[in-house]
Design a protein around this motif. Structure first.
Motif, PDB file in Angstrom:
ATOM      1  N   UNK A  75      -0.612   4.286   9.928  1.00 66.08           N
ATOM      2  CA  UNK A  75       0.455   5.211   9.534  1.00 66.08           C
ATOM      3  C   UNK A  75       1.829   4.662   9.923  1.00 66.08           C
ATOM      4  N   UNK A  76       1.928   4.127  11.129  1.00 65.61           N
ATOM      5  CA  UNK A  76       3.201   3.550  11.589  1.00 65.61           C
ATOM      6  C   UNK A  76       3.618   2.371  10.716  1.00 65.61           C
ATOM      7  N   UNK A  77       2.654   1.533  10.373  1.00 67.70           N
ATOM      8  CA  UNK A  77       2.940   0.344   9.568  1.00 67.70           C
ATOM      9  C   UNK A  77       3.380   0.736   8.153  1.00 67.70           C
ATOM     10  N   UNK A  78       2.693   1.728   7.574  1.00 67.13           N
ATOM     11  CA  UNK A  78       3.054   2.177   6.226  1.00 67.13           C
ATOM     12  C   UNK A  78       4.441   2.818   6.207  1.00 67.13           C
ATOM     13  N   UNK A 126       8.163  -8.780   2.165  1.00 67.33           N
ATOM     14  CA  UNK A 126       7.299  -9.955   2.267  1.00 67.33           C
ATOM     15  C   UNK A 126       6.941 -10.276   3.719  1.00 67.33           C
ATOM     16  N   UNK A 127       7.676  -9.705   4.666  1.00 67.57           N
ATOM     17  CA  UNK A 127       7.346  -9.892   6.083  1.00 67.57           C
ATOM     18  C   UNK A 127       6.091  -9.126   6.486  1.00 67.57           C
ATOM     19  N   UNK A 128       5.634  -8.212   5.643  1.00 61.60           N
ATOM     20  CA  UNK A 128       4.442  -7.423   5.941  1.00 61.60           C
ATOM     21  C   UNK A 128       3.160  -8.087   5.438  1.00 61.60           C
ATOM     22  N   UNK A 129       3.303  -9.181   4.695  1.00 62.65           N
ATOM     23  CA  UNK A 129       2.128  -9.898   4.200  1.00 62.65           C
ATOM     24  C   UNK A 129       1.421 -10.622   5.342  1.00 62.65           C
ATOM     25  N   UNK A 130       0.094 -10.724   5.211  1.00 64.63           N
ATOM     26  CA  UNK A 130      -0.665 -11.518   6.180  1.00 64.63           C
ATOM     27  C   UNK A 130      -0.135 -12.945   6.123  1.00 64.63           C
ATOM     28  N   UNK A 131      -0.093 -13.608   7.251  1.00 66.12           N
ATOM     29  CA  UNK A 131       0.600 -14.896   7.383  1.00 66.12           C
ATOM     30  C   UNK A 131       0.140 -15.934   6.362  1.00 66.12           C
ATOM     31  N   UNK A 181       2.922  -8.276  -3.669  1.00 65.74           N
ATOM     32  CA  UNK A 181       3.968  -7.275  -3.804  1.00 65.74           C
ATOM     33  C   UNK A 181       4.417  -7.315  -5.267  1.00 65.74           C
ATOM     34  N   UNK A 182       4.539  -6.144  -5.898  1.00 67.78           N
ATOM     35  CA  UNK A 182       4.888  -6.151  -7.325  1.00 67.78           C
ATOM     36  C   UNK A 182       6.279  -6.722  -7.563  1.00 67.78           C
ATOM     37  N   UNK A 183       6.439  -7.307  -8.729  1.00 68.26           N
ATOM     38  CA  UNK A 183       7.721  -7.892  -9.104  1.00 68.26           C
ATOM     39  C   UNK A 183       8.682  -6.818  -9.589  1.00 68.26           C
ATOM     40  N   UNK A 184       9.908  -6.947  -9.178  1.00 70.47           N
ATOM     41  CA  UNK A 184      10.971  -6.071  -9.678  1.00 70.47           C
ATOM     42  C   UNK A 184      11.529  -6.723 -10.929  1.00 70.47           C
ATOM     43  N   UNK A 185      11.126  -6.214 -12.095  1.00 72.71           N
ATOM     44  CA  UNK A 185      11.622  -6.777 -13.360  1.00 72.71           C
ATOM     45  C   UNK A 185      11.813  -5.720 -14.389  1.00 72.71           C
TER      46      UNK A 185
END
Length: 138
Positions: A36-39, A55-60, A134-138
């Motif tokens: 919950x905290x992460x979301x 993108x900092x939330x992606x697994x390394x 992460x979805x693209x903003x387009x």
């Protein structure tokens, strides 16, 4: 074994089993609280920060091979709504869906994207990481 000794043994055995269950529940509760905290942190980052920070939330290992799009400096997020609440899909994976409203600053036309998120718990780091694109903003 006498009746009293047998009762004492059964009581102690029952208490030890209940204590073990309580410990497992506390570990699960901590994991869900961490999710919950992460979301919430992800939502806040996307909604009020620079979208590229998501993108900092992606697994390394995924982040290492996922370039941050160059057009994000032209994107302003206007809304973030969770439309499917977090759901544990396995012991260490959770899914959530959100709709993100945004505009391209140079065009001022609002658009939306659906963000279907898949998160995985890392027991060593004791946190959750996003494991899908992460979805693209387009």
């Amino acid at each position: 074994m006498t009746g009293t000794a047998l009762k004492t043994t059964l009581i102690l055995l029952t208490l030890s089993l209940l204590t073990g269950c309580k410990t497992l529940n506390l570990m699960q509760d901590k994991k869900e609280e961490t999710l919950q905290d992460r979301l919430k942190a992800y939502q806040s980052t996307v909604r009020w920060g620079y979208p590229g920070q998501a993108y900092n939330f992606l697994r390394q290992d995924i982040a290492a091979k996922t370039p941050v799009p160059t057009n994000l400096n032209n994107v302003s997020v206007t809304d973030y709504k969770v439309i499917r609440l977090p759901d544990l899909v396995s012991e260490n994976q959770a899914a959530q869906t959100a709709v993100i409203g945004f505009i391209f600053d140079d065009r001022q036309v609002e658009k939306t994207i659906q963000d279907q998120q898949l998160w995985e718990y890392d027991p060593e780091a004791e946190t959750w990481f996003r494991i899908n694109p992460i979805p693209e903003f387009r």
